[in-house]
Design a protein around this motif. Sequence first.
Motif, PDB file in Angstrom:
ATOM      1  N   LEU A  24       0.651  -1.113   0.112  1.00 40.02           N
ATOM      2  CA  LEU A  24      -0.010  -0.070   0.079  1.00 40.02           C
ATOM      3  C   LEU A  24       0.986   1.173   0.040  1.00 40.02           C
ATOM      4  O   LEU A  24       1.973   1.295   0.481  1.00 40.02           O
ATOM      5  N   PRO A  25       0.284   2.249  -0.792  1.00 36.23           N
ATOM      6  CA  PRO A  25       1.296   3.401  -0.779  1.00 36.23           C
ATOM      7  C   PRO A  25       1.706   3.975   0.528  1.00 36.23           C
ATOM      8  O   PRO A  25       3.011   4.491   0.383  1.00 36.23           O
ATOM      9  N   MET A  41      -7.664   9.306   6.632  1.00 34.08           N
ATOM     10  CA  MET A  41      -8.658   8.770   5.541  1.00 34.08           C
ATOM     11  C   MET A  41      -8.858   7.305   5.762  1.00 34.08           C
ATOM     12  O   MET A  41     -10.309   6.905   5.385  1.00 34.08           O
ATOM     13  N   LEU A  42      -8.182   6.584   6.416  1.00 36.16           N
ATOM     14  CA  LEU A  42      -8.621   5.016   6.504  1.00 36.16           C
ATOM     15  C   LEU A  42      -9.592   5.130   7.736  1.00 36.16           C
ATOM     16  O   LEU A  42     -10.140   4.138   7.765  1.00 36.16           O
ATOM     17  N   GLN A  43      -9.635   6.136   8.510  1.00 36.80           N
ATOM     18  CA  GLN A  43     -10.550   5.838   9.685  1.00 36.80           C
ATOM     19  C   GLN A  43     -12.165   5.633   8.842  1.00 36.80           C
ATOM     20  O   GLN A  43     -13.058   5.461   9.545  1.00 36.80           O
ATOM     21  N   GLN A  44     -12.338   6.408   8.013  1.00 38.83           N
ATOM     22  CA  GLN A  44     -13.628   6.626   7.359  1.00 38.83           C
ATOM     23  C   GLN A  44     -14.005   5.719   6.216  1.00 38.83           C
ATOM     24  O   GLN A  44     -15.030   5.560   5.743  1.00 38.83           O
ATOM     25  N   THR A  45     -12.939   4.990   5.602  1.00 45.33           N
ATOM     26  CA  THR A  45     -13.083   4.562   4.377  1.00 45.33           C
ATOM     27  C   THR A  45     -12.248   3.390   4.019  1.00 45.33           C
ATOM     28  O   THR A  45     -11.078   3.338   4.814  1.00 45.33           O
ATOM     29  N   LYS A  46     -12.764   2.587   3.280  1.00 49.93           N
ATOM     30  CA  LYS A  46     -11.928   1.173   3.045  1.00 49.93           C
ATOM     31  C   LYS A  46     -10.770   1.540   2.110  1.00 49.93           C
ATOM     32  O   LYS A  46     -10.544   2.402   1.358  1.00 49.93           O
ATOM     33  N   VAL A  47      -9.863   0.756   2.232  1.00 51.11           N
ATOM     34  CA  VAL A  47      -8.465   0.598   1.570  1.00 51.11           C
ATOM     35  C   VAL A  47      -8.492   1.092   0.212  1.00 51.11           C
ATOM     36  O   VAL A  47      -7.600   2.012  -0.404  1.00 51.11           O
ATOM     37  N   ASP A  48      -9.321   0.292  -0.608  1.00 49.42           N
ATOM     38  CA  ASP A  48      -9.452   0.488  -1.973  1.00 49.42           C
ATOM     39  C   ASP A  48      -9.714   1.766  -2.339  1.00 49.42           C
ATOM     40  O   ASP A  48      -9.447   2.395  -3.580  1.00 49.42           O
ATOM     41  N   THR A  49     -10.573   2.335  -1.701  1.00 46.78           N
ATOM     42  CA  THR A  49     -11.251   3.762  -1.858  1.00 46.78           C
ATOM     43  C   THR A  49     -10.254   4.670  -1.800  1.00 46.78           C
ATOM     44  O   THR A  49     -10.082   5.761  -2.350  1.00 46.78           O
ATOM     45  N   VAL A  50      -9.481   4.677  -0.563  1.00 40.96           N
ATOM     46  CA  VAL A  50      -8.542   5.479  -0.145  1.00 40.96           C
ATOM     47  C   VAL A  50      -7.392   5.848  -0.985  1.00 40.96           C
ATOM     48  O   VAL A  50      -6.892   6.869  -1.151  1.00 40.96           O
ATOM     49  N   ILE A  51      -6.984   4.511  -1.611  1.00 39.47           N
ATOM     50  CA  ILE A  51      -5.399   4.697  -2.387  1.00 39.47           C
ATOM     51  C   ILE A  51      -5.404   5.686  -3.345  1.00 39.47           C
ATOM     52  O   ILE A  51      -4.776   6.580  -3.238  1.00 39.47           O
ATOM     53  N   LEU A 186      -1.993  -6.595  13.412  1.00 41.50           N
ATOM     54  CA  LEU A 186      -3.305  -6.878  13.988  1.00 41.50           C
ATOM     55  C   LEU A 186      -4.469  -6.103  13.097  1.00 41.50           C
ATOM     56  O   LEU A 186      -5.300  -6.729  12.962  1.00 41.50           O
ATOM     57  N   MET A 187      -4.024  -4.971  12.787  1.00 39.55           N
ATOM     58  CA  MET A 187      -5.457  -4.378  11.656  1.00 39.55           C
ATOM     59  C   MET A 187      -5.233  -5.192  10.440  1.00 39.55           C
ATOM     60  O   MET A 187      -6.339  -5.255   9.941  1.00 39.55           O
ATOM     61  N   GLU A 188      -4.112  -5.338   9.717  1.00 34.92           N
ATOM     62  CA  GLU A 188      -4.178  -6.369   8.593  1.00 34.92           C
ATOM     63  C   GLU A 188      -4.930  -7.603   8.804  1.00 34.92           C
ATOM     64  O   GLU A 188      -5.651  -7.987   7.849  1.00 34.92           O
ATOM     65  N   LEU A 189      -4.691  -8.275   9.838  1.00 37.86           N
ATOM     66  CA  LEU A 189      -5.376  -9.543  10.028  1.00 37.86           C
ATOM     67  C   LEU A 189      -7.091  -9.333  10.420  1.00 37.86           C
ATOM     68  O   LEU A 189      -7.499 -10.076   9.573  1.00 37.86           O
ATOM     69  N   GLY A 190      -7.295  -8.161  10.708  1.00 40.51           N
ATOM     70  CA  GLY A 190      -8.834  -7.862  10.797  1.00 40.51           C
ATOM     71  C   GLY A 190      -9.286  -7.429   9.452  1.00 40.51           C
ATOM     72  O   GLY A 190     -10.494  -7.916   9.280  1.00 40.51           O
ATOM     73  N   ALA A 191      -8.263  -6.935   8.738  1.00 44.24           N
ATOM     74  CA  ALA A 191      -8.910  -6.724   7.215  1.00 44.24           C
ATOM     75  C   ALA A 191      -8.958  -7.767   6.359  1.00 44.24           C
ATOM     76  O   ALA A 191      -9.861  -7.946   5.526  1.00 44.24           O
TER      77      ALA A 191
END
Length: 354
Positions: A24-25, A41-51, A186-191
């Motif tokens: 990821l960037p 940005m990631l607080q509110q939006t999914k990774v693919d949208t944020v990129i 931890l966050m990647e695992l959750g995602a």
Amino acid sequence: MNDLYKKEVRTALVSWFEEEKRDLPWRKTKDPYKIWVSEVMLQQTKVDTVIPYYERFIAKYPSLESLASAEEGELLKEWEGLGYYSRARNLQAGVKEVVESYGSVVPSNRKEISKLKGVGPYTAGAVLSIAYGVPEHAVDGNVMRVLSRLLLIKEDIAKPKTKKIFEEAVMELIDKENPSAFNQGLMELGAVICTPTKPKCLLCPVREYCTAFFEGKQEELPIKTINKKTKIHKMKAIVVEAKDGRILLEKRPSKGLLANLWQFPMVELPTNSHSVEETIAHYYGISMIKSEEIIAFKHIFSHLVWEMESYEALLIEENNLPANCKWFTKEEIEYQPMPVPVLKIWNAWKERNL
DNA sequence: AACCCGGGGCG
DNA sequence: CGCCCAGGGTT
């Protein structure tokens, strides 16, 4: 939790993350400013949208100073479509504080970084651990889900108090040699593995340490009480074009939903006794000769739904407009940050008329 | 502690 | 179409 268990869990998690992490960037940098932007940005939006948003944002505002001196309207235009516009404003306010009071160096301790506007417990921990390697907790929804399963924590995660339990668990488990990989792991695992529904336990690097999996209860956790009902507001909006080609916009109130953003004139349905066109024309003091439905859609967020329909209309004469209304050229509208539903109306209207 | 704040995705 | 996701600020 005994020491051996903790050591094995963090080793398994960190090595899995180092091995499998998505490219990821914001993982190419340790610049605290860029990490900060990505976290907001990631607080509110999914990774693919944020990129794409992140890439454009960093290209336009590559440094604290560039964002600090940005014009707010331009900033919001970059943010357009992400939602939660106050976070863009808070981010800029926080960045300005760093430039003015901290010599353009993002603070590297929780106490100071938490004073910055828009930086709460999660963002503070994320920036500290990822950018500075400080062993601090960064508990978000992913982390609570993962740990509730791993450690069979049955407290209601909808309750604010519960977060403290998870923050303490993280501080016990965290890898002090690599807090960045640990927290991100931890966050990647959750995602990607420990997802809200249908977790991919067979692929999980910490499955053998997971109490919920052992008991077959991974689908039942975390415990979360239900949220409130959605309110429904049905609106109709019109695109009003003057004889000189300018378009009528209305500014939203300075507080509340989509504060200060511009939109097309609209009224809430149902209107009684008059047609929608007549009601709008009367309210805004304008005259119309035709109106035609061009688009219908709905706009959803946590507690509110708008069902909107757009009409086009043609102005015959300009009267006195309400103070929050203004005529914009079509060019000016392109630079104006607008809510996504309003944008959709605008794009549909352009497609038909330009 | 409760409520507010957008937008997207999923079944 | 109903439902879910989520962290910070305000009240």
